[in-house]
Scaffold this motif. Structure first.
Motif, mmCIF file in Angstrom:
data_model
loop_
_atom_site.group_PDB
_atom_site.id
_atom_site.type_symbol
_atom_site.label_atom_id
_atom_site.label_comp_id
_atom_site.label_asym_id
_atom_site.label_seq_id
_atom_site.Cartn_x
_atom_site.Cartn_y
_atom_site.Cartn_z
ATOM 1 N N HIS A 65 -74.801 7.218 -6.954
ATOM 2 C CA HIS A 65 -74.798 5.763 -6.884
ATOM 3 C C HIS A 65 -73.533 5.219 -6.220
ATOM 4 N N GLU A 66 -73.707 4.097 -5.570
ATOM 5 C CA GLU A 66 -72.598 3.372 -4.956
ATOM 6 C C GLU A 66 -72.162 2.254 -5.890
ATOM 7 N N ALA A 67 -70.962 1.770 -5.677
ATOM 8 C CA ALA A 67 -70.447 0.660 -6.477
ATOM 9 C C ALA A 67 -71.307 -0.578 -6.235
ATOM 10 N N PRO A 68 -71.749 -1.239 -7.300
ATOM 11 C CA PRO A 68 -72.533 -2.456 -7.129
ATOM 12 C C PRO A 68 -71.642 -3.646 -6.792
ATOM 13 N N GLN A 69 -72.261 -4.712 -6.354
ATOM 14 C CA GLN A 69 -71.561 -5.965 -6.073
ATOM 15 C C GLN A 69 -70.781 -6.409 -7.314
ATOM 16 N N GLY A 70 -69.522 -6.805 -7.140
ATOM 17 C CA GLY A 70 -68.716 -7.319 -8.239
ATOM 18 C C GLY A 70 -67.970 -6.265 -9.033
ATOM 19 N N ALA A 71 -67.995 -5.017 -8.591
ATOM 20 C CA ALA A 71 -67.366 -3.928 -9.340
ATOM 21 C C ALA A 71 -65.928 -3.661 -8.915
ATOM 22 N N PRO A 99 -55.718 1.428 -28.576
ATOM 23 C CA PRO A 99 -55.259 2.812 -28.403
ATOM 24 C C PRO A 99 -55.507 3.394 -27.009
ATOM 25 N N PHE A 100 -56.284 2.689 -26.173
ATOM 26 C CA PHE A 100 -56.662 3.236 -24.868
ATOM 27 C C PHE A 100 -56.237 2.312 -23.727
ATOM 28 N N ASP A 101 -55.918 2.930 -22.582
ATOM 29 C CA ASP A 101 -55.708 2.133 -21.370
ATOM 30 C C ASP A 101 -56.652 2.563 -20.250
ATOM 31 N N THR A 102 -57.489 3.561 -20.535
ATOM 32 C CA THR A 102 -58.434 4.096 -19.550
ATOM 33 C C THR A 102 -59.759 4.373 -20.244
ATOM 34 N N VAL A 103 -60.858 4.048 -19.569
ATOM 35 C CA VAL A 103 -62.190 4.341 -20.106
ATOM 36 C C VAL A 103 -62.971 5.136 -19.063
ATOM 37 N N LEU A 104 -63.677 6.174 -19.532
ATOM 38 C CA LEU A 104 -64.507 7.023 -18.685
ATOM 39 C C LEU A 104 -65.963 6.846 -19.077
ATOM 40 N N MET A 105 -66.830 6.780 -18.060
ATOM 41 C CA MET A 105 -68.261 6.604 -18.302
ATOM 42 C C MET A 105 -69.063 7.398 -17.283
ATOM 43 N N GLY A 106 -70.229 7.850 -17.711
ATOM 44 C CA GLY A 106 -71.217 8.335 -16.761
ATOM 45 C C GLY A 106 -71.955 7.127 -16.210
ATOM 46 N N TRP A 107 -72.710 7.317 -15.141
ATOM 47 C CA TRP A 107 -73.412 6.199 -14.509
ATOM 48 C C TRP A 107 -74.353 5.484 -15.470
ATOM 49 N N ASN A 108 -75.142 6.224 -16.259
ATOM 50 C CA ASN A 108 -76.114 5.579 -17.146
ATOM 51 C C ASN A 108 -75.440 4.689 -18.179
ATOM 52 N N THR A 109 -74.311 5.108 -18.690
ATOM 53 C CA THR A 109 -73.561 4.278 -19.638
ATOM 54 C C THR A 109 -73.058 3.023 -18.943
#
Length: 190
Positions: free
Chosen positions: A94-100, A60-70
């Motif tokens: 926070h910055e994007a981690p390696q592999g993101a 049902p979804f094509d987009t997912v939203l998350m906070g940093w902790n999740t």
């Protein structure tokens, strides 16, 4: 217009995680797993779904939203957890981690971002956590899908963080109890 659905596991006393972000007390095995997966296909990290032989397409979804902790729950092993979905992580620190690669990180106002997403063509938008982000987006949430687990946490991350008191009517769409004790409770705005 696309809808925003807050689909999340929650304890009977209203917590989506324990005081140290624990979520290991939620039931993942049981008769509820197949039924909920059928209804909400594509809501497991891509790698885990593939390892379990679960299809991630046609959900049902094509987009997912998350906070940093999740988002950070899967680090460092899963820096790109939902490769089959457009992934947006809200963070100011926070910055994007390696592999993101393929994961969008933003410090923009979540309400503004969600309103833009709703105006786009596409399937549904899934808010998978956390409680603070859900509180910020409370007025934008069109549907609430709770995997109500038969466990009490007593403390932790609340379903809607520190949302101030303001009663909002919800209309039940479906309440599905399972032998495992999990109840899938689905609501829409009243």
């Amino acid at each position: 217009m696309r809808e925003l659905t807050y689909f999340v596991a929650v304890s009977t006393d209203g917590f989506i995680a324990g005081p140290s972000d624990e979520f290991d007390r939620f039931l993942v095995d049981g008769d509820h797993a197949a039924g909920i997966w059928h209804r909400y296909r594509g809501t497991a990290p891509t790698e885990l779904a593939e390892a379990a032989g679960l299809a991630v397409d046609d959900g049902p979804f094509d987009t997912v939203l998350m906070g940093w902790n999740t988002y950070a729950v899967g680090l460092p092993a899963l820096p790109n957890p939902y490769r089959h979905l457009r992934q947006i992580v809200f963070t100011r620190e926070h910055e994007a981690p390696q592999g993101a690669e393929g994961v969008e990180f933003t410090d923009r106002d979540p309400v503004e971002v969600v309103r833009e997403l709703k105006a786009e063509d596409g399937a549904g938008i899934w808010l998978c956590g956390g409680g603070g982000l859900a509180a910020a987006l409370a007025d934008e949430i069109d549907r609430l899908a709770l995997k109500l687990n038969p466990v009490l946490f007593g403390d932790g991350v609340r379903l809607f963080g520190d949302l101030p008191y303001r009663p909002t009517a919800l209309r039940p769409l479906a309440i599905t109890p399972y032998e495992s004790g999990v109840v899938l409770a689905e609501y829409t705005r009243g």
